[in-house]
Structure formats: C-alpha cells, structure tokens
Design an enzyme around this catalytic site. Structure first.
Site, short mmCIF file in Angstrom:
data_model
loop_
_atom_site.label_atom_id
_atom_site.label_comp_id
_atom_site.label_asym_id
_atom_site.label_seq_id
_atom_site.Cartn_x
_atom_site.Cartn_y
_atom_site.Cartn_z
N SER A 1 0.84 -1.19 0.00
CA SER A 1 0.00 0.00 0.00
C SER A 1 0.87 1.24 0.00
O SER A 1 2.04 1.21 0.43
CB SER A 1 -0.89 0.00 1.25
OG SER A 1 -1.49 1.26 1.48
N TYR B 1 -1.31 -0.03 10.64
CA TYR B 1 -1.63 -0.42 9.27
C TYR B 1 -0.44 -0.15 8.36
O TYR B 1 -0.04 -1.01 7.55
CB TYR B 1 -2.86 0.33 8.78
CG TYR B 1 -3.17 0.07 7.33
CD1 TYR B 1 -3.69 -1.16 6.93
CD2 TYR B 1 -2.97 1.05 6.36
CE1 TYR B 1 -3.98 -1.41 5.59
CE2 TYR B 1 -3.26 0.81 5.03
CZ TYR B 1 -3.76 -0.42 4.65
OH TYR B 1 -4.03 -0.66 3.32
N LYS C 1 1.87 -2.88 6.10
CA LYS C 1 2.05 -2.83 4.65
C LYS C 1 3.51 -2.65 4.26
O LYS C 1 3.93 -3.10 3.19
CB LYS C 1 1.18 -1.72 4.06
CG LYS C 1 -0.31 -2.08 4.05
CD LYS C 1 -0.55 -3.34 3.24
CE LYS C 1 -2.00 -3.72 3.12
NZ LYS C 1 -2.20 -4.93 2.28
#
Length: 318
Positions: free
Chosen positions: A159, A184, A188
């Site tokens: 991401s 998060y 990633k």
C-alpha cells in the site's frame, strides 16, 4: 525496474486456461475484481474468504464471468491455525487437488483497525497478523504447490501507506504502542519487505545446484481505490468515504490492475514493486512504484523474515 510501460492494459493478459489462482480476500474490492478477471481469462480460482455469505455472493459473480472453475475456502487470515487449515484444504480442492500444483497466489486479504491496539487470539497485533503474517504463513504452507512451477507467481499486496512509517517498530512490531494507522502502515511496509525477501530466496533457490525453484514474487499496490475499505481509513479519506473518493480516484477495477499485471505479465521481473503512476501514485497507468528507504534495506528484510519465523514457530525454507 519493471519492464512495464504506460501502455499496460488488460489486453496484455494472456489466456489463463489451465492455470489455478488462489486469492485471499477475494469476496470484495480489488480482490473480487482480480478474481473475476482471472476467471474471465479461463483460470480456475480458489477464493479464500472469512465470511461464508459474502463469499457465496462473490462466487456467483466470479463464476458467471468465464469458464474458470471457482471454489471457496473459508479462513480468518489473522489466525495461524485457520491459515494452516485453509492451506491443507486448498491442497485438495479442484485443479490443485488433481494436479498438485498452483500457478498464482495473490496475498490480498487485509484490514485496518481504527483506533487503539487490537490483537488476534494468540496476541499478535491485528493489522500485522492479518496483512503480513497471514500472507507469510499461506505462502509457506503452499510452497510445495508453486515453488517448482514454471511461470508461477506470488503477488504480495502492499500500500501507499507503507511509506507513512519510517521503519518497523523494533525490537517488537507487536508492541501495544503500535496502533491505528501507524499499525496499518507498518503492516504494509512488512508486506513489501516480505515480498522482496521471498523473491530473493526463490531466485537463490533457482540458481542453486540443489534447487529447482521457478516461481517468483512481485509486489503491487492499488493506489487509492474507491472501495468499502475507504470508510475504515482515518482522517479525511475515511470521513468522506467511498462515494466521494470514487469521484476523485480509481475504482476497484482500476485498483486491481497492478495485481493483475504482477500476476500475469511475464516481463515484470521478480522482486518488482508496481502500482499506479499518476499523481501521488493514487491512480493512473501501471508502472514502477516508489519504495520507502526502509523497504530497500536487505538486512531489515532478513530480520523481518527471522522475526516472523520466531513469532509463528514456522520455518520458511525456500
């Protein structure tokens, strides 16, 4: 640098008849879009999904797209026992069960936990457990099915958020101090690191006189795609949600293009990181993606590999 230019389109996807793809998180968003396109091109698709009802709805869509067979395996990718059970089931499903081989593994399943620190049932930080460790485990458990298959690909989905953290939180990426969007982003970044390290080890095995590895790993990110996932993001993107983002950025179909290119374009070298090439890499034609400084460090990637083996108790020897 990937040998991908701005002319890439789905017209470049070759016939996938006779190939089998496992796609995690295939019941919605870019996972569903990628699974549908591969089935349209003739691939047999095994969906790995957490929710039986949503999986059944998605299966009908994928099944109607083309001649490829569609199967569903249920698993929570955050739970190590569930991933192992799913891998055992995959080995006996459909074409994989008949041929003992797998051509594509797309590690797409992911989540974002807003707010505070959250853990799975064995105490792993939930973003890290689902987005990275789940992919690590399924790639390890399925390794015998794809390692020596000519043209096989593992696609690890990262991401833009990987660049929002400076590094993994050492010595313990599972620290309770890691939470929200930082957790998060870390997960990633770990996906990108894992994908590159997996490809390095596959390449080393391929050149070894004792190995015959033919599979490679390519990492992709979708940019900013207007899916239901957007509503779970913090900040302005989460507040404006999917409808407004749809007007500004890509849809799930366009967001799936980097995954499809990574999975099917044999001119893209292993270890490449690809994504949209438009403004801020949010949308646009498929091409090389920018990697953060931390993701390029070979020592850190090896450290993550060892850390994940120790965390899971699973040796991943390619």
């Amino acid at each position: 640098m990937p040998n991908v230019d701005e002319a890439w389109s789905r017209d470049r996807i070759p016939d996938q008849t006779g190939r089998t793809a496992v796609i995690t998180g295939a019941n919605s968003g870019i996972g569903l879009a990628a699974a549908t396109e591969l089935a349209r091109r003739g691939a047999d698709v095994i969906m790995v999904c957490r929710n039986a009802g949503r999986a059944a709805e998605a299966r009908r869509i994928i099944d109607a797209a083309g001649p490829g067979a569609v199967d569903v395996v249920l698993a929570d990718m955050s739970e190590p026992d569930g991933v192992e059970r799913a891998a055992d089931e995959i080995a006996g499903v459909g074409a994989v069960g008949r041929t003992g081989r797998l051509d594509l593994l797309i590690n797409n399943a992911g989540l974002i936990v807003p707010g505070g620190h959250a853990e799975n049932s064995v105490g792993w930080e939930l973003n890290f457990a689902t987005n990275c460790v789940g992919g690590f485990l399924v790639a390890r458990h399925l390794l015998p099915l794809y390692r020596d298959v000519e043209g096989a690909r593992v696609v690890e989905v990262s991401s833009l958020a990987h660049g929002h953290v400076r590094d993994l939180r050492w010595p313990d990426p599972n620290s309770p101090e890691v939470h929200g969007y930082a957790a998060y982003g870390q997960s990633k970044l770990a996906c990108l690191m894992f994908g590159r390290e997996l490809d390095r080890r596959l390449a080393a095995a391929a050149s070894s006189p004792y190995g015959a590895a033919r599979a490679r790993c390519v990492i992709a990110h979708p940019g900013i795609a207007a899916t239901a996932f957007m509503g779970r993001l913090p900040g302005i993107l989460g507040r404006i949600g999917e409808p407004a983002v749809r007007r500004l950025f890509a849809d799930a179909e366009e967001g799936a293009d980097p995954l499809l290119a990574a999975a099917t374009d044999a001119t893209i070298p292993g270890g490449s990181f690809i994504g949209p090439t438009g403004l801020f890499e949010a949308t646009g034609a498929v091409g090389p993606a920018k990697s953060s400084k931390a993701s390029l460090d070979a020592g850190t990637r090896a450290r993550l590999w060892s850390y994940t083996e120790d965390l899971t108790g699973v040796d991943f020897v390619v």
